[in-house]
Every structure is written in C-alpha cells, then in structure tokens.
Motif scaffolding. Structure first.
Motif: not given
Length: 525
Positions: A333-361
């Motif tokens: 459940a936790s892993l699914e929620e985290i994956s969903a958060l990352l996918a939604r973050a990419e949809e909302l802010s595809p050009g945001d470098p900090m979003m990309a960096a935190v997601s990469a982490n």
C-alpha cells in the motif's frame, strides 16, 4: 457536417470523421494544437505560441521552430490540413470543422494527461488550463485567482548588463536557481519587471583576492531579506569550482528560503509557497517520528491550495525517509501510494527540475530503479549542477552501475555543498553509506558522526556507527552508541540489529561489517 475530433481529456488524440488517427507525433505539435483547440476562438498569435513552446530560444529561432512545426502538423492532418490556418501574425483552427471534449464535465480524465513538454511557459499554461477545467460547471472564477507565477529577478536587466557584470551574474544566477527550485510555479528573470524577489551580487577584486557580497531584496517593502559575503583568493577558481561556488550559493539560498515565510506581505504566493516547503523540509529533516508524520499534513495542505508536482514529489520523499527510519511500513500500500504520487507529480510539473530531482531520489533509494533515477537526475542537473537531491540520486545510480569513482565524486560534492545547511545531516549520512560500500571505514565513521551531531533524533547514522566501531574492535564506542540509540529507538535490540534481515542495516550487512560486528557484540545487551 462531419467534424474532426480533438480529444484533450486523457491522452491527446485527433481523429477524422471516419475515425482515422490524425495526431502528430511531435509533442510540441500536439501541444500547439491543444492550445488552439482550448482557446475561446481557436486562434492564437504566433508570438504567443512561440513564447509558450520555445521560451528558451531567441525570437528568430522560435519563429523558425513554429514554421517547421506547422508544416509537420499539416502533414499529419493529411486531407484535413486545411482546418489549420495561419498568416503573418496568427495561427487558428477552423471552428466550423472541429469539435472537442472540453465541455464533457463528466470526464474523470485530466486535461492532456501524459503530455510532457519541458518548457516552463507551457507548463504554466497547462497548470492554469487544468485548474480552469476543474472548476464546477457554471462557475466563473477570475483568471487572477489562478496561481500566479513567482518571479525572481537575478541581477541587472539584460539591457543594462556589461562585461563587468558577468562574474556577479554567475552568482546571481546560481542563487536564483536554488531559490526558484524550492518555490512551486516560479521563474527567474533578468528583465525589467515587477519581481517578487531581487538578487544582487557585488564583487570587488583586489591584488590579494576578491570580496563577494550577495543581497537578496524584497522590492515590495524595499528591505533586505538576507545578505552574505565571502572572500576568494582566486576569483576565477572560485567561480569555476562547483563545490566552492555551490556551497556559498546554496547557503545563501537556504537561509533566504528560511526567511521568506516571515516577510510582511498579505496573501503573497512567494510567502505561502516558501512557507509550505520550508516547514515540511524542517519537519522531515528532524528525523523525529511525530514531526515527519506532520510533514505529510503540511504537504497535503499545500497541495489542497494549489496542485504542484513539487509538493507531491516531496511527500513521496518524506514517506521514503519515514520508511528508511522505520516510521512507516514498507508494504504494498505504501509503495503504491508513493508510486502514484511520483506519477502525478510528473503529470502536473513535467518541466520542474526540483520535482525531477526529488523523484529521482525516491526512485534510486526506495525503488532501486537506477536508470529512471539517473535520467531524472540528469534533467535536474542540467538546470542546476548543485541540486543536492539530484546529486544524491545520480550517486546512487552510478554506484549501482559499478561506476564507483563517479559515485564517490558526486556524493562528495553534495556533502561539501550542504555544509552548514539543514541538509547537512542527510548528505553526510548518504556519503557514509557510500563509503561503507566502498570499505572507506574512517571516512564513513567521520560522516556518520557529523550526521549524528547535526541531528540528535537521526537513527540511521547511529546505526552505522555501532557496526563500524564494532568492526574496528572499538567495542566500548559501539556500546556507547547502543545506549544512545536506545534513547530515541526505545525498542532497539542488539540481536535484532545483528541478525534480523528486516532491520534497516542493509548496507552494513552487504558490505560485511555486520559479520565482523557479530564477533564482538553478539550476546551483549
């Protein structure tokens, strides 16, 4: 009359009256058609389109790119190419021959799902369009109430710059990048504008070196938000050094960001957005269970006020940090929620470098998707080579590929840049874990000690020190750390630490340190 169908909710798709697919392959071609189809009269000025899709290019280059894209679109439309018109000033779609799904209020699909165009101006338009389409039917929310972009002015306006201003501008730009990274929906500029924040650097060069002074100014109240200075024996070497320049600029930006929430401004996007992120970061970086849980509430509140990929990526990172500390169960459940958060973050802010960096982490540390992590980190580092989250993710990815020298250099860079900032403990812990993998015992001990000193509730560095000291036959030091850890991890048990593979000491285990530690610690309480 049979109409060409523009499906804009969900995946962007253009179909002929007979159902044949007319969607162009290029993302910018799709984005251009979507911007025309979503406009009130299906018409846009050429210059407006150029600014949204090629904002990083000079006017002549942008005009050429638009011409090429229009040619590509007409090829993809085939027999229906005449629905697209253009002249010297405008581009349009024939309103009598097209239909869209924008009035389908029952649709649960997001506007232009999955369309990623890494241009901040397009991303800004896309976010505003999505928020407009989410309004309840019949409402008329003014455009002014949609999230405004925060503007950070870095240095002198371009039309006033001179050759002598290049060196100060390097500092201005680096500080501005870091501040902008941590404020959702923001941009840097050097044009004459009504900015929310202004960064000014002065450099005085003498025979014995140079003095660098940075001032961050609130132009609304004509007050200094933060000021700092440093001395460089060799200015050119200082400006070329990622570590020296990076550490100075990171600390200027970090302290500025800490002070922004205290600015006396009413309903200021600069104040509210910086307050959300800084409060959440401080809570996570205490490594205290209650504070880390509270950070999730802060980020939920921020996202309720304004959808932004940065907030969702930071929540995924906070949850990952909680898993690493043992405050959140690493279940499906936790892993699914985290994956969903990352996918939604990419949809909302595809050009945001900090979003990309935190997601990469998160991708690197939690999911061990190292190729994905390296790709995201590379995106962030192209914009800011001193992004701590991206440096860490890239380091983990390089280490997983066996590129150990590169991994070590990246980790050392993030450790050096973070010195004296609130990220110091986090970066030193990461460096310690890498040094454990590389059997650099003394360096791992030093970084673990520094992380533990900087954050009294941080369990992870203390866990590393117990095993490292035991492997060095420093039993007394290990037992001292055991007692210290028990004060913050009340259910700590030495046997579980040594033998339970579910206990978070994998790096020590994989590197053989726990095998050596068992010889001196097994059976002790």
């Amino acid at each position: 009359m049979a109409l060409v169908r523009f499906t804009l909710r969900g995946d962007c798709r253009i179909t002929s009256p007979t159902g044949s697919v007319l969607t162009p392959r290029g993302k910018k071609a799709m984005g251009l058609l979507a911007m025309l189809a979503a406009s009130d009269n299906h018409t846009r000025k050429r210059r407006w389109l150029e600014e949204k899709l090629w904002s990083d290019r000079a006017s002549e280059q942008a005009r050429g790119s638009l011409r090429t894209t229009l040619v590509d679109i007409r090829k993809s439309l085939g027999n229906f190419a005449d629905i697209l018109g253009s002249d010297r000033s405008s581009v349009w779609l024939d309103s009598t021959r097209i239909e869209t799904d924008l009035e389908d209020s029952d649709s649960s699909r997001e506007f232009l799902e999955g369309l990623v165009i890494p241009d901040p101006e397009f991303t800004d338009w896309l976010m505003r369009q999505r928020m407009t389409l989410r309004r309840p039917s019949g409402t008329n929310r003014p455009e002014a109430h949609l999230p405004a972009r925060v503007t950070i002015q870095c240095g002198e306006p371009w039309n006033l710059s001179t050759a002598a201003s290049v060196k100060p501008q390097i500092v201005n730009d680096q500080v501005g990048k870091i501040i902008t990274d941590f404020i959702a929906i923001s941009r840097r500029t050097i044009t004459e504008t009504t900015a929310d924040l202004v960064i000014r650097t002065s450099i005085e060069e003498e025979d014995r070196g140079a003095t660098i002074l940075v001032q961050v100014i609130d132009p609304i109240r004509d007050e200094i938000v933060h000021t700092d200075h440093c001395f460089a024996d060799d200015l050119s070497s200082f400006l070329r050094s990622q570590e020296l320049l990076g550490r100075f600029c990171w600390n200027v930006a970090d302290l500025t960001l800490e002070k922004l929430p205290g600015l006396q401004r009413t309903q200021s996007p600069l104040v509210t957005r910086s307050a959300h992120v800084q409060k959440a970061l401080r809570k996570v970086l205490t490594f205290d269970a209650a504070e880390m849980r509270s950070s999730l509430e802060v980020l939920d509140l921020a996202n309720d006020e304004m959808d932004a990929g940065l907030y969702l990526a930071l929540k995924a990172w906070a949850m990952t940090s909680m898993i690493m500390e043992g405050f959140l169960v690493e279940d499906a459940a936790s892993l699914e929620e985290i994956s969903a958060l990352l996918a939604r973050a990419e949809e909302l802010s595809p050009g945001d470098p900090m979003m990309a960096a935190v997601s990469a982490n998160v991708q690197a540390i939690l999911f061990e998707r190292h190729d994905n992590a390296i790709g995201l980190a590379r995106r962030a580092l192209r914009e800011n080579p001193n992004n701590l989250f991206a440096l860490q993710a890239m380091s983990v990815g390089r280490a997983a590929r066996g590129e150990l020298e590169q991994a070590y250099a990246l980790s050392q860079q993030s450790k050096s840049i973070s010195a004296l900032s609130k990220f110091e403990a986090m970066c030193n812990l990461h460096h310690a874990l890498l040094c454990i993998s590389l059997q650099r015992t003394e360096e791992a001990v030093a970084s673990s000690k520094l992380a533990a000193e900087r954050s009294p509730a941080y369990r992870a560095p203390r866990r590393q020190l117990i095993g490292l000291h035991a492997a060095q036959d420093k039993t007394g030091e290990s037992l001292k750390l055991v007692n210290e850890l028990k004060t913050i991890e009340t259910d700590f048990n030495i046997e579980r630490y040594l033998f339970d593979h579910s206990y978070p000491s994998n790096t020590l285990r994989k590197s053989g340190y726990l095998d050596r530690a068992r010889q001196t610690l097994s059976g002790r309480k």
